[in-house]
Write a protein that holds these residues in place. Structure first.
Motif, PDB file in Angstrom:
ATOM      1  N   ALA A 167      39.552  58.385  45.082  1.00 58.87           N
ATOM      2  CA  ALA A 167      40.792  58.823  44.451  1.00 58.87           C
ATOM      3  C   ALA A 167      40.518  59.811  43.334  1.00 58.87           C
ATOM      4  O   ALA A 167      41.297  60.726  43.088  1.00 58.87           O
ATOM      5  N   LEU A 168      39.397  59.638  42.649  1.00 56.57           N
ATOM      6  CA  LEU A 168      39.035  60.591  41.604  1.00 56.57           C
ATOM      7  C   LEU A 168      38.837  61.980  42.195  1.00 56.57           C
ATOM      8  O   LEU A 168      39.128  62.988  41.561  1.00 56.57           O
ATOM      9  N   ALA A 169      38.324  62.032  43.404  1.00 55.82           N
ATOM     10  CA  ALA A 169      38.066  63.325  44.017  1.00 55.82           C
ATOM     11  C   ALA A 169      39.328  63.961  44.581  1.00 55.82           C
ATOM     12  O   ALA A 169      39.451  65.179  44.616  1.00 55.82           O
ATOM     13  N   PRO A 199      42.933  67.775  34.260  1.00 57.28           N
ATOM     14  CA  PRO A 199      43.152  67.154  35.574  1.00 57.28           C
ATOM     15  C   PRO A 199      42.144  66.040  35.869  1.00 57.28           C
ATOM     16  O   PRO A 199      42.499  65.009  36.443  1.00 57.28           O
ATOM     17  N   ALA A 200      40.888  66.254  35.479  1.00 54.51           N
ATOM     18  CA  ALA A 200      39.873  65.228  35.710  1.00 54.51           C
ATOM     19  C   ALA A 200      40.147  63.989  34.864  1.00 54.51           C
ATOM     20  O   ALA A 200      39.964  62.853  35.321  1.00 54.51           O
ATOM     21  N   LEU A 201      40.597  64.182  33.641  1.00 53.93           N
ATOM     22  CA  LEU A 201      40.917  63.046  32.779  1.00 53.93           C
ATOM     23  C   LEU A 201      42.060  62.225  33.381  1.00 53.93           C
ATOM     24  O   LEU A 201      42.031  60.986  33.345  1.00 53.93           O
ATOM     25  N   GLN A 202      43.055  62.903  33.951  1.00 52.01           N
ATOM     26  CA  GLN A 202      44.155  62.178  34.570  1.00 52.01           C
ATOM     27  C   GLN A 202      43.666  61.389  35.782  1.00 52.01           C
ATOM     28  O   GLN A 202      44.146  60.281  36.049  1.00 52.01           O
ATOM     29  N   ARG A 203      42.709  61.936  36.530  1.00 51.27           N
ATOM     30  CA  ARG A 203      42.145  61.189  37.654  1.00 51.27           C
ATOM     31  C   ARG A 203      41.372  59.972  37.155  1.00 51.27           C
ATOM     32  O   ARG A 203      41.387  58.919  37.783  1.00 51.27           O
ATOM     33  N   GLN A 204      40.714  60.138  36.012  1.00 50.66           N
ATOM     34  CA  GLN A 204      40.025  58.993  35.408  1.00 50.66           C
ATOM     35  C   GLN A 204      41.018  57.905  35.029  1.00 50.66           C
ATOM     36  O   GLN A 204      40.791  56.712  35.256  1.00 50.66           O
ATOM     37  N   TYR A 205      42.145  58.308  34.463  1.00 48.89           N
ATOM     38  CA  TYR A 205      43.183  57.341  34.102  1.00 48.89           C
ATOM     39  C   TYR A 205      43.679  56.598  35.352  1.00 48.89           C
ATOM     40  O   TYR A 205      43.854  55.376  35.336  1.00 48.89           O
ATOM     41  N   GLN A 206      43.920  57.365  36.422  1.00 46.73           N
ATOM     42  CA  GLN A 206      44.448  56.738  37.630  1.00 46.73           C
ATOM     43  C   GLN A 206      43.435  55.774  38.235  1.00 46.73           C
ATOM     44  O   GLN A 206      43.804  54.715  38.759  1.00 46.73           O
ATOM     45  N   GLY A 209      41.614  50.478  39.575  1.00 49.37           N
ATOM     46  CA  GLY A 209      40.492  49.556  39.474  1.00 49.37           C
ATOM     47  C   GLY A 209      40.854  48.240  38.831  1.00 49.37           C
ATOM     48  O   GLY A 209      40.147  47.240  38.999  1.00 49.37           O
ATOM     49  N   HIS A 210      41.948  48.220  38.070  1.00 47.21           N
ATOM     50  CA  HIS A 210      42.421  46.978  37.459  1.00 47.21           C
ATOM     51  C   HIS A 210      43.690  46.473  38.136  1.00 47.21           C
ATOM     52  O   HIS A 210      44.462  45.706  37.557  1.00 47.21           O
ATOM     53  N   CYS A 211      43.901  46.912  39.379  1.00 47.68           N
ATOM     54  CA  CYS A 211      44.974  46.394  40.225  1.00 47.68           C
ATOM     55  C   CYS A 211      46.353  46.581  39.619  1.00 47.68           C
ATOM     56  O   CYS A 211      47.274  45.801  39.879  1.00 47.68           O
ATOM     57  N   GLY A 212      46.508  47.607  38.786  1.00 48.14           N
ATOM     58  CA  GLY A 212      47.797  47.865  38.172  1.00 48.14           C
ATOM     59  C   GLY A 212      48.171  46.862  37.101  1.00 48.14           C
ATOM     60  O   GLY A 212      49.320  46.864  36.628  1.00 48.14           O
ATOM     61  N   LEU A 213      47.231  46.030  36.668  1.00 47.39           N
ATOM     62  CA  LEU A 213      47.525  44.973  35.702  1.00 47.39           C
ATOM     63  C   LEU A 213      47.172  45.354  34.269  1.00 47.39           C
ATOM     64  O   LEU A 213      47.474  44.608  33.339  1.00 47.39           O
ATOM     65  N   LEU A 214      46.538  46.502  34.094  1.00 48.34           N
ATOM     66  CA  LEU A 214      46.132  46.914  32.751  1.00 48.34           C
ATOM     67  C   LEU A 214      47.303  47.559  32.033  1.00 48.34           C
ATOM     68  O   LEU A 214      47.921  48.489  32.567  1.00 48.34           O
ATOM     69  N   PRO A 215      47.657  47.107  30.835  1.00 53.53           N
ATOM     70  CA  PRO A 215      48.762  47.744  30.100  1.00 53.53           C
ATOM     71  C   PRO A 215      48.514  49.234  29.927  1.00 53.53           C
ATOM     72  O   PRO A 215      47.392  49.661  29.644  1.00 53.53           O
ATOM     73  N   GLU A 216      49.566  50.029  30.077  1.00 58.68           N
ATOM     74  CA  GLU A 216      49.416  51.479  30.022  1.00 58.68           C
ATOM     75  C   GLU A 216      48.832  51.939  28.696  1.00 58.68           C
ATOM     76  O   GLU A 216      48.084  52.925  28.640  1.00 58.68           O
ATOM     77  N   ALA A 217      49.140  51.234  27.625  1.00 55.77           N
ATOM     78  CA  ALA A 217      48.626  51.622  26.307  1.00 55.77           C
ATOM     79  C   ALA A 217      47.106  51.505  26.227  1.00 55.77           C
ATOM     80  O   ALA A 217      46.490  52.094  25.331  1.00 55.77           O
ATOM     81  N   GLN A 218      46.499  50.771  27.139  1.00 57.99           N
ATOM     82  CA  GLN A 218      45.043  50.595  27.099  1.00 57.99           C
ATOM     83  C   GLN A 218      44.304  51.581  28.002  1.00 57.99           C
ATOM     84  O   GLN A 218      43.072  51.625  27.977  1.00 57.99           O
ATOM     85  N   ILE A 219      45.034  52.356  28.788  1.00 53.42           N
ATOM     86  CA  ILE A 219      44.379  53.265  29.734  1.00 53.42           C
ATOM     87  C   ILE A 219      43.520  54.297  29.006  1.00 53.42           C
ATOM     88  O   ILE A 219      42.337  54.461  29.306  1.00 53.42           O
ATOM     89  N   ALA A 220      44.099  55.035  28.068  1.00 54.98           N
ATOM     90  CA  ALA A 220      43.342  56.074  27.364  1.00 54.98           C
ATOM     91  C   ALA A 220      42.168  55.489  26.587  1.00 54.98           C
ATOM     92  O   ALA A 220      41.045  56.017  26.667  1.00 54.98           O
ATOM     93  N   PRO A 221      42.347  54.397  25.815  1.00 54.39           N
ATOM     94  CA  PRO A 221      41.196  53.822  25.121  1.00 54.39           C
ATOM     95  C   PRO A 221      40.082  53.381  26.067  1.00 54.39           C
ATOM     96  O   PRO A 221      38.897  53.579  25.773  1.00 54.39           O
ATOM     97  N   MET A 222      40.440  52.801  27.207  1.00 58.19           N
ATOM     98  CA  MET A 222      39.395  52.354  28.123  1.00 58.19           C
ATOM     99  C   MET A 222      38.718  53.531  28.812  1.00 58.19           C
ATOM    100  O   MET A 222      37.533  53.463  29.149  1.00 58.19           O
TER     101      MET A 222
END
Length: 287
Positions: free
Chosen positions: A27-29, A172-179, A184-197
């Motif tokens: 998906a990153l690619a 664009p690559a950073l957004q792929r990293q976010y996705q 990878g966390h099955c959609g269970l990770l709070p959105e506020a934690q995406i950028a920090p992680m």
């Protein structure tokens, strides 16, 4: 900033979700997220494993990307250590599975597994020694140092807030990293934690890159072993190299590799698929 998912729990989660790691990497690619079928038959490798390694040399660093729950991948890693060391080509082994600052340097070739674990400050709850111990001990027996490459836990909380890491990848690559983190966390990770992680992910890649560079030896190769997402050429450890460094990426894929992932590596070796199942099911259960 408090975390909803503690570090040790995140480690266990990553092992549980390893079956979808390569799908997330694809998906990153491609910029989209899909889950590859787990039941497709694997095609046989194009050449024996030593020949695949030989074809990627010379290289200052050879990155082996794995699926953490695929024993066949750890077997290939052990054989890569033995093959390179037997030819005097192995400068060091850098592992995502141990923290930077710890190594087996100074251990004798006949060191025990307990001595190696102590030297690396091995966390068996996060990374089962029975999976990675044979890789480590193959290097120790060959007199080759094993170096922890991961970001220390003590640096985790500070890294979460270091916004400078947001500038490392193109947008664009950073957004792929976010996705990939969402998937990878099955959609269970709070959105506020995406950028920090994502900052932690990028910082971990940077630490592994630095550890590998510090281990370089003329005429030899550093073997860097990490999860597939960490070795991708456009997003992972290779984005932290200086231009002069020669690195090659070899991805191990359980089952059929998606075409998109092949653009992120110099070579892909396909191994038998893992048993089918939903790796997210356990995470959806009430805690």
């Amino acid at each position: 900033m408090p975390l909803a998912i503690p570090w040790t729990a995140a480690r266990r989660m990553r092992r549980l979700l390893a079956r979808i790691a390569l799908a997330a990497a694809a998906a990153l690619a491609t910029g989209c997220v899909t889950t590859a079928p787990a039941t497709l038959p694997a095609t046989p490798p194009a050449a024996p494993w030593p020949d695949r390694l030989q074809a990627l040399l010379p290289a200052d660093v050879l990155l082996l990307g794995e699926q953490h729950d695929a024993p066949e991948h750890q077997r290939l890693q052990r054989e890569a250590v033995q093959w390179l060391a037997a030819r005097g080509l192995l400068a060091a082994v850098v592992l995502e599975m141990a923290e930077s600052g710890h190594s087996t340097r100074g251990l004798p070739r006949d060191a025990t597994e307990a001595q190696a674990q102590a030297a690396l400050q091995w966390n068996d709850a996060a990374w089962p020694w029975k999976a990675y111990g044979p890789v480590v001990m193959a290097a120790v027996a060959a007199g080759v140092p094993v170096l922890g490459g991961n970001l220390p836990r003590s640096a985790l909380r500070a890294t979460l807030a270091q916004e400078a890491w947001d500038q490392h990848l193109p947008a664009p690559a950073l957004q792929r990293q976010y996705q990939a983190l969402r998937d990878g966390h099955c959609g269970l990770l709070p959105e506020a934690q995406i950028a920090p992680m994502a900052r932690v992910q990028i910082a971990r890649d940077a630490r592994m890159a630095r550890t590998a560079q510090e281990a370089l030896q003329p005429g030899q190769t550093v073997l860097l072993i990490a999860g597939a997402g960490h070795v991708l050429r456009s997003l992972g450890v290779p984005t932290h190299w200086p231009e002069r460094l020669r690195s090659k990426v070899l991805l191990a894929q359980a089952g059929i590799a998606q075409a998109a992932i092949k653009t992120e590596a110099n070579a892909v070796v396909e191994t038998p698929p893992l048993p089918p199942g939903d790796p997210c099911e356990a995470l959806r259960q009430p805690r």
